[in-house]
Write an enzyme that holds these catalytic residues in place. Structure first.
Site, PDB file in Angstrom:
ATOM      1  N   GLY A 195      -1.033   2.645   6.221  1.00 58.84           N
ATOM      2  CA  GLY A 195      -1.278   1.916   7.475  1.00 58.84           C
ATOM      3  C   GLY A 195      -0.510   0.609   7.582  1.00 58.84           C
ATOM      4  O   GLY A 195      -0.755  -0.178   8.501  1.00 58.84           O
ATOM      5  N   GLY A 208       0.845  -1.199   0.000  1.00 55.69           N
ATOM      6  CA  GLY A 208       0.000   0.000   0.000  1.00 55.69           C
ATOM      7  C   GLY A 208       0.873   1.240   0.000  1.00 55.69           C
ATOM      8  O   GLY A 208       2.088   1.167   0.215  1.00 55.69           O
ATOM      9  N   LEU A 209       0.225   2.360  -0.230  1.00 58.06           N
ATOM     10  CA  LEU A 209       0.944   3.643  -0.289  1.00 58.06           C
ATOM     11  C   LEU A 209       1.629   3.970   1.043  1.00 58.06           C
ATOM     12  O   LEU A 209       1.245   3.438   2.090  1.00 58.06           O
ATOM     13  CB  LEU A 209      -0.057   4.761  -0.604  1.00 58.06           C
ATOM     14  N   SER A 210       2.572   4.885   0.985  1.00 57.06           N
ATOM     15  CA  SER A 210       3.147   5.434   2.217  1.00 57.06           C
ATOM     16  C   SER A 210       2.024   6.097   3.006  1.00 57.06           C
ATOM     17  O   SER A 210       1.208   6.836   2.439  1.00 57.06           O
ATOM     18  CB  SER A 210       4.222   6.463   1.836  1.00 57.06           C
ATOM     19  N   GLY A 211       1.941   5.786   4.287  1.00 61.60           N
ATOM     20  CA  GLY A 211       0.879   6.364   5.117  1.00 61.60           C
ATOM     21  C   GLY A 211      -0.438   5.619   5.051  1.00 61.60           C
ATOM     22  O   GLY A 211      -1.415   6.002   5.691  1.00 61.60           O
ATOM     23  N   SER A 270       6.058  -1.828  -2.047  1.00 64.23           N
ATOM     24  CA  SER A 270       6.058  -2.792  -3.161  1.00 64.23           C
ATOM     25  C   SER A 270       5.043  -2.368  -4.233  1.00 64.23           C
ATOM     26  O   SER A 270       4.016  -3.034  -4.425  1.00 64.23           O
ATOM     27  CB  SER A 270       5.800  -4.219  -2.668  1.00 64.23           C
ATOM     28  N   SER A 298       2.656  -0.199   8.487  1.00 64.86           N
ATOM     29  CA  SER A 298       3.436  -0.396   9.720  1.00 64.86           C
ATOM     30  C   SER A 298       2.518  -0.536  10.927  1.00 64.86           C
ATOM     31  O   SER A 298       2.751  -1.392  11.793  1.00 64.86           O
ATOM     32  CB  SER A 298       4.384   0.783   9.967  1.00 64.86           C
TER      33      SER A 298
HETATM   34  N1  LIG Z   1      10.621   8.248  -2.905  1.00 62.23           N
HETATM   35  C1  LIG Z   1      10.003   7.561  -1.939  1.00 62.23           C
HETATM   36  N2  LIG Z   1       8.852   6.896  -2.211  1.00 62.23           N
HETATM   37  C2  LIG Z   1       8.241   6.199  -1.240  1.00 62.23           C
HETATM   38  N3  LIG Z   1       8.709   6.084   0.038  1.00 62.23           N
HETATM   39  C3  LIG Z   1       9.856   6.724   0.354  1.00 62.23           C
HETATM   40  C4  LIG Z   1      10.538   7.495  -0.614  1.00 62.23           C
HETATM   41  N4  LIG Z   1      11.653   8.027  -0.019  1.00 62.23           N
HETATM   42  C5  LIG Z   1      11.661   7.606   1.252  1.00 62.23           C
HETATM   43  N5  LIG Z   1      10.581   6.816   1.487  1.00 62.23           N
HETATM   44  C6  LIG Z   1      10.371   6.116   2.774  1.00 62.23           C
HETATM   45  O1  LIG Z   1      10.695   4.742   2.482  1.00 62.23           O
HETATM   46  C7  LIG Z   1       9.623   3.886   2.829  1.00 62.23           C
HETATM   47  C8  LIG Z   1       9.288   2.955   1.652  1.00 62.23           C
HETATM   48  O2  LIG Z   1      10.265   1.982   1.498  1.00 62.23           O
HETATM   49  P1  LIG Z   1       9.897   0.587   0.864  1.00 62.23           P
HETATM   50  O3  LIG Z   1      11.126  -0.263   0.964  1.00 62.23           O
HETATM   51  O4  LIG Z   1       8.653   0.086   1.493  1.00 62.23           O
HETATM   52  O5  LIG Z   1       9.591   0.978  -0.649  1.00 62.23           O
HETATM   53  S1  LIG Z   1       9.478  -0.002  -1.901  1.00 62.23           S
HETATM   54  O6  LIG Z   1       8.756  -1.199  -1.481  1.00 62.23           O
HETATM   55  O7  LIG Z   1      10.826  -0.316  -2.362  1.00 62.23           O
HETATM   56  O8  LIG Z   1       8.733   0.760  -2.909  1.00 62.23           O
HETATM   57  C9  LIG Z   1       8.426   4.756   3.117  1.00 62.23           C
HETATM   58  O9  LIG Z   1       7.865   4.174   4.288  1.00 62.23           O
HETATM   59  P2  LIG Z   1       6.280   4.028   4.510  1.00 62.23           P
HETATM   60  O10 LIG Z   1       5.818   5.456   4.678  1.00 62.23           O
HETATM   61  O11 LIG Z   1       6.194   3.241   5.782  1.00 62.23           O
HETATM   62  O12 LIG Z   1       5.661   3.341   3.349  1.00 62.23           O
HETATM   63  C10 LIG Z   1       8.976   6.145   3.348  1.00 62.23           C
HETATM   64  O13 LIG Z   1       9.134   6.374   4.725  1.00 62.23           O
HETATM   65  N1  LIG Z   2      -7.701   1.927  10.166  1.00 61.34           N
HETATM   66  C1  LIG Z   2      -6.402   2.292  10.212  1.00 61.34           C
HETATM   67  N2  LIG Z   2      -5.433   1.351  10.042  1.00 61.34           N
HETATM   68  C2  LIG Z   2      -4.123   1.704  10.084  1.00 61.34           C
HETATM   69  N3  LIG Z   2      -3.686   2.966  10.291  1.00 61.34           N
HETATM   70  C3  LIG Z   2      -4.602   3.941  10.456  1.00 61.34           C
HETATM   71  C4  LIG Z   2      -5.999   3.642  10.418  1.00 61.34           C
HETATM   72  N4  LIG Z   2      -6.677   4.799  10.602  1.00 61.34           N
HETATM   73  C5  LIG Z   2      -5.766   5.762  10.758  1.00 61.34           C
HETATM   74  N5  LIG Z   2      -4.506   5.270  10.683  1.00 61.34           N
HETATM   75  C6  LIG Z   2      -3.273   6.083  10.846  1.00 61.34           C
HETATM   76  O1  LIG Z   2      -2.622   6.165   9.577  1.00 61.34           O
HETATM   77  C7  LIG Z   2      -1.223   6.260   9.768  1.00 61.34           C
HETATM   78  C8  LIG Z   2      -0.543   5.152   8.962  1.00 61.34           C
HETATM   79  O2  LIG Z   2       0.849   5.275   9.089  1.00 61.34           O
HETATM   80  P1  LIG Z   2       1.807   4.026   8.899  1.00 61.34           P
HETATM   81  O3  LIG Z   2       1.267   2.835   9.621  1.00 61.34           O
HETATM   82  O4  LIG Z   2       3.187   4.488   9.239  1.00 61.34           O
HETATM   83  O5  LIG Z   2       1.655   3.763   7.337  1.00 61.34           O
HETATM   84  P2  LIG Z   2       2.685   3.099   6.303  1.00 61.34           P
HETATM   85  O6  LIG Z   2       3.522   2.124   7.090  1.00 61.34           O
HETATM   86  O7  LIG Z   2       1.819   2.453   5.275  1.00 61.34           O
HETATM   87  O8  LIG Z   2       3.503   4.244   5.775  1.00 61.34           O
HETATM   88  C9  LIG Z   2      -0.940   6.128  11.263  1.00 61.34           C
HETATM   89  O9  LIG Z   2      -0.779   7.434  11.805  1.00 61.34           O
HETATM   90  C10 LIG Z   2      -2.235   5.482  11.781  1.00 61.34           C
HETATM   91  O10 LIG Z   2      -2.517   5.841  13.121  1.00 61.34           O
END
Ligand SMILES: Nc1ncnc2c1ncn2[C@@H]1O[C@H](COP(=O)(O)OS(=O)(=O)O)[C@@H](OP(=O)(O)O)[C@H]1O
Ligand SMILES: Nc1ncnc2c1ncn2[C@@H]1O[C@H](COP(=O)(O)OP(=O)(O)O)[C@@H](O)[C@H]1O
EC number: 2.7.1.25
Length: 201
Positions: free
Chosen positions: A36, A31-34, A105, A38
């Site tokens: 959920g 899924g996208l960054s943010g 991914s 982690s």
């Molecule tokens: N350019 C760019 N695009 C997306 N994400 C970025 C980038 N640069 C740094 N980050 C940080 O790296 C985390 C994603 O790493 P991943 O290893 O999961 O990425 S991937 O699977 O290789 O696409 C990602 O973590 P999550 O927010 O937990 O998804 C970010 O914190």
């Molecule tokens: N139903 C939900 N499931 C997971 N995270 C949620 C949900 N609703 C809100 N959130 C919030 O969304 C954010 C997700 O961040 P994170 O888990 O770091 O995402 P990722 O690892 O995909 O980047 C956290 O601040 C979390 O508290």
């Protein structure tokens, strides 16, 4: 592989699984960054650990800061990131561990390759489905702001694509479902498919 001869091990995957009372598998969150990943991965591991299952969580912290610290976020490096993670996850499955991976991914062909490396019968694809607008609103690490300001290049969803899974094993909608519902959904799936046996607890 020239001159590489695999040594047959006396203790097999099945022997390792038997004493752990579980089946090894990979719960592959995408899924996208943010979105959920982690948050869900951590809570899922916490719940499984409480139930005395043997788990390990592979995520950005322990992979991109160590094994894959040489990789960037261009398409080729993301491909290599996922390939190495898949090979590591495959070893965890062989050790009988319930393995959770939390990586963006973003590309279908890389996730398909991961499935092939790990083995389709061991691979559970979980789509953490959160719309981009919501991820931008959450922006837990402030990275979307930086990407939208042009301070990070190749950011998923902004100037690089995310390809949604077409037919994931589990679909999680973090807008409609709260965290508990999502965790229960995954645990019920593991139980139904025989990776764990909830009844015994
Ligand atoms: N350019 C760019 N695009 C997306 N994400 C970025 C980038 N640069 C740094 N980050 C940080 O790296 C985390 C994603 O790493 P991943 O290893 O999961 O990425 S991937 O699977 O290789 O696409 C990602 O973590 P999550 O927010 O937990 O998804 C970010 O914190
Ligand atoms: N139903 C939900 N499931 C997971 N995270 C949620 C949900 N609703 C809100 N959130 C919030 O969304 C954010 C997700 O961040 P994170 O888990 O770091 O995402 P990722 O690892 O995909 O980047 C956290 O601040 C979390 O508290």
């Amino acid at each position: 592989m020239k001159n590489i001869i695999i040594h047959p091990h006396k203790v097999k995957r099945n022997d390792r699984e038997k004493i752990k009372n579980q089946k090894g598998c990979v719960i592959w969150l995408t899924g996208l960054s943010g979105s959920g990943k982690s948050t869900i991965a951590n809570e899922l591991e916490y719940e499984l650990n409480k139930m005395k299952y043997h788990t390990y969580l592979l995520d950005g912290d322990n992979i991109r800061s160590g094994l894959n610290s040489d990789l960037s976020f261009n398409e080729n490096d993301r491909k290599e990131n996922i390939r190495r993670i898949s090979e590591v996850a495959k070893l965890f499955v062989d050790s009988g561990i319930i393995t959770i991976t939390a990586f963006i991914s973003p590309f279908i062909k890389d996730r398909e390759k991961a499935k092939k490396i790990i083995g389709v019968e061991n691979f559970i694809e979980v789509f953490i489905d959160t719309p981009l607008e919501e991820c931008i609103k959450r922006d837990p690490k402030g990275l979307y702001k930086k990407a939208l300001d042009g301070k990070i290049k190749n950011f998923t969803g902004i100037d690089q694509k995310y390809e949604k899974p077409i037919n994931p094993n589990i679909h999680i909608d973090t807008i409609k479902e709260d965290l508990n519902i999502s965790i229960n959904k995954i645990i019920n799936y593991l139980d139904k498919k025989g990776y764990i046996n909830v009844k015994q607890y």
